[in-house]
Design an enzyme around this catalytic site. Structure first.
Site, mmCIF file in Angstrom:
data_model
loop_
_atom_site.group_PDB
_atom_site.id
_atom_site.type_symbol
_atom_site.label_atom_id
_atom_site.label_comp_id
_atom_site.label_asym_id
_atom_site.label_seq_id
_atom_site.Cartn_x
_atom_site.Cartn_y
_atom_site.Cartn_z
ATOM 1 N N HIS A 20 1.618 -4.962 -6.870
ATOM 2 C CA HIS A 20 0.389 -4.547 -6.186
ATOM 3 C C HIS A 20 -0.756 -4.391 -7.183
ATOM 4 O O HIS A 20 -1.873 -4.832 -6.934
ATOM 5 C CB HIS A 20 0.577 -3.190 -5.496
ATOM 6 N N LYS A 44 8.158 1.060 9.625
ATOM 7 C CA LYS A 44 8.822 0.629 8.399
ATOM 8 C C LYS A 44 9.654 1.752 7.769
ATOM 9 O O LYS A 44 10.264 1.561 6.719
ATOM 10 C CB LYS A 44 7.781 0.132 7.383
ATOM 11 N N ARG A 98 3.955 -13.827 -2.395
ATOM 12 C CA ARG A 98 5.045 -13.930 -3.352
ATOM 13 C C ARG A 98 5.751 -15.257 -3.123
ATOM 14 O O ARG A 98 5.322 -16.281 -3.599
ATOM 15 C CB ARG A 98 6.025 -12.752 -3.184
ATOM 16 N N SER A 136 8.415 -3.534 -2.998
ATOM 17 C CA SER A 136 8.667 -2.095 -2.832
ATOM 18 C C SER A 136 10.061 -1.850 -2.260
ATOM 19 O O SER A 136 10.780 -0.946 -2.687
ATOM 20 C CB SER A 136 7.640 -1.472 -1.891
HETATM 21 P P1 ADP Z 1 2.940 -4.753 3.932
HETATM 22 O O1 ADP Z 1 3.684 -3.753 4.743
HETATM 23 O O2 ADP Z 1 1.553 -5.016 4.424
HETATM 24 O O3 ADP Z 1 3.689 -6.015 3.594
HETATM 25 P P2 ADP Z 1 3.214 -4.075 1.124
HETATM 26 O O4 ADP Z 1 2.844 -2.801 0.477
HETATM 27 O O5 ADP Z 1 4.647 -4.452 1.106
HETATM 28 O O6 ADP Z 1 2.672 -3.945 2.582
HETATM 29 O O7 ADP Z 1 2.363 -5.264 0.506
HETATM 30 C C1 ADP Z 1 0.962 -5.282 0.548
HETATM 31 C C2 ADP Z 1 0.491 -6.636 0.094
HETATM 32 O O8 ADP Z 1 0.808 -6.823 -1.280
HETATM 33 C C3 ADP Z 1 1.123 -7.813 0.837
HETATM 34 O O9 ADP Z 1 0.147 -8.815 0.978
HETATM 35 C C4 ADP Z 1 2.220 -8.246 -0.084
HETATM 36 O O10 ADP Z 1 2.544 -9.612 0.102
HETATM 37 C C5 ADP Z 1 1.550 -8.023 -1.433
HETATM 38 N N1 ADP Z 1 2.518 -7.852 -2.524
HETATM 39 C C6 ADP Z 1 3.458 -6.903 -2.657
HETATM 40 N N2 ADP Z 1 4.173 -7.074 -3.785
HETATM 41 C C7 ADP Z 1 3.653 -8.182 -4.386
HETATM 42 C C8 ADP Z 1 3.956 -8.911 -5.591
HETATM 43 N N3 ADP Z 1 4.954 -8.555 -6.385
HETATM 44 N N4 ADP Z 1 3.226 -9.997 -5.867
HETATM 45 C C9 ADP Z 1 2.244 -10.397 -5.032
HETATM 46 N N5 ADP Z 1 1.901 -9.769 -3.901
HETATM 47 C C10 ADP Z 1 2.598 -8.674 -3.576
#
Ligand code: ADP
Length: 173
Positions: A20, A44, A98, A136
């Site tokens: 992030h 979630k 990703r 996460s």
């Molecule tokens: P959501 O519930 O919206 O997926 P997340 O907190 O899991 O929330 O992710 C928020 C954003 O950050 C999403 O667009 C996700 O694809 C991106 N993201 C999370 N981890 C990574 C990473 N390691 N590399 C690139 N983008 C990421």
């Protein structure tokens, strides 16, 4: 000065990871102001409360905001993403991509969002390869089984996750 570019980076951030943070740093090259939207997302079943997630994001981005001299606001939200985007005056939404696995979901969501509000663009960024595999969900899984997560999250988050896992284990026994 009227045309400030405001980006909205939404997510659950349960918890915020180095992935992030990499996306946040990259997005600052595109925006004058970044709003990080922390979604309630009760479906979630987050490990951290909304307040805890917001507090972790706030403390991790403070220094980045100072160094880059960019305004970063961390705001919790519990409404349709496009309504929230409109309300904060965002011109575009930032999402991280990703693997192929992310694509299908993001493809559908962006398509629907374009119909809800055609004026708000969605921009996809990729993290540095060394952060691309971080999620996460996996960080939490590794921590629950006592694995090391220090390579995936900032130090304070590492500590918070471990404390949460200890608390969860205590409740179980
Ligand atoms: P959501 O519930 O919206 O997926 P997340 O907190 O899991 O929330 O992710 C928020 C954003 O950050 C999403 O667009 C996700 O694809 C991106 N993201 C999370 N981890 C990574 C990473 N390691 N590399 C690139 N983008 C990421």
């Amino acid at each position: 000065m009227g045309n400030k570019r405001i980006g909205l980076y939404p997510g659950t951030f349960d918890p915020i990871t180095n992935g992030h943070l990499d996306i946040i740093k990259r997005s600052l090259q595109l925006v004058d102001r970044l709003v990080i939207g922390v979604a309630t997302n009760p479906s979630k079943n987050p490990m951290f409360t909304l307040d805890e997630r917001v507090a972790m994001v706030v403390s991790e981005v403070q220094e980045i905001a100072v160094v880059t001299k960019t305004q970063i606001d961390v705001v919790a939200f519990d409404e349709l993403l496009m309504f929230f985007a409109k309300r904060v005056g965002a011109n575009f939404i930032i999402r991280g991509l990703r693997a192929v696995a992310d694509f299908e979901y993001e493809f559908q969501m962006t398509g629907m969002n374009y119909q809800i509000d055609p004026d708000i663009e969605t921009v996809f960024l990729m993290a540095d390869p060394k952060y691309q595999a971080i999620a996460s969900r996996l960080v939490k899984e590794v921590a629950i089984y006592d694995g090391k997560i220090s390579a995936f999250v900032p130090t304070a988050v590492d500590k918070a996750v471990r404390e949460k896992v200890t608390l969860m284990n205590r409740k179980k026994s």
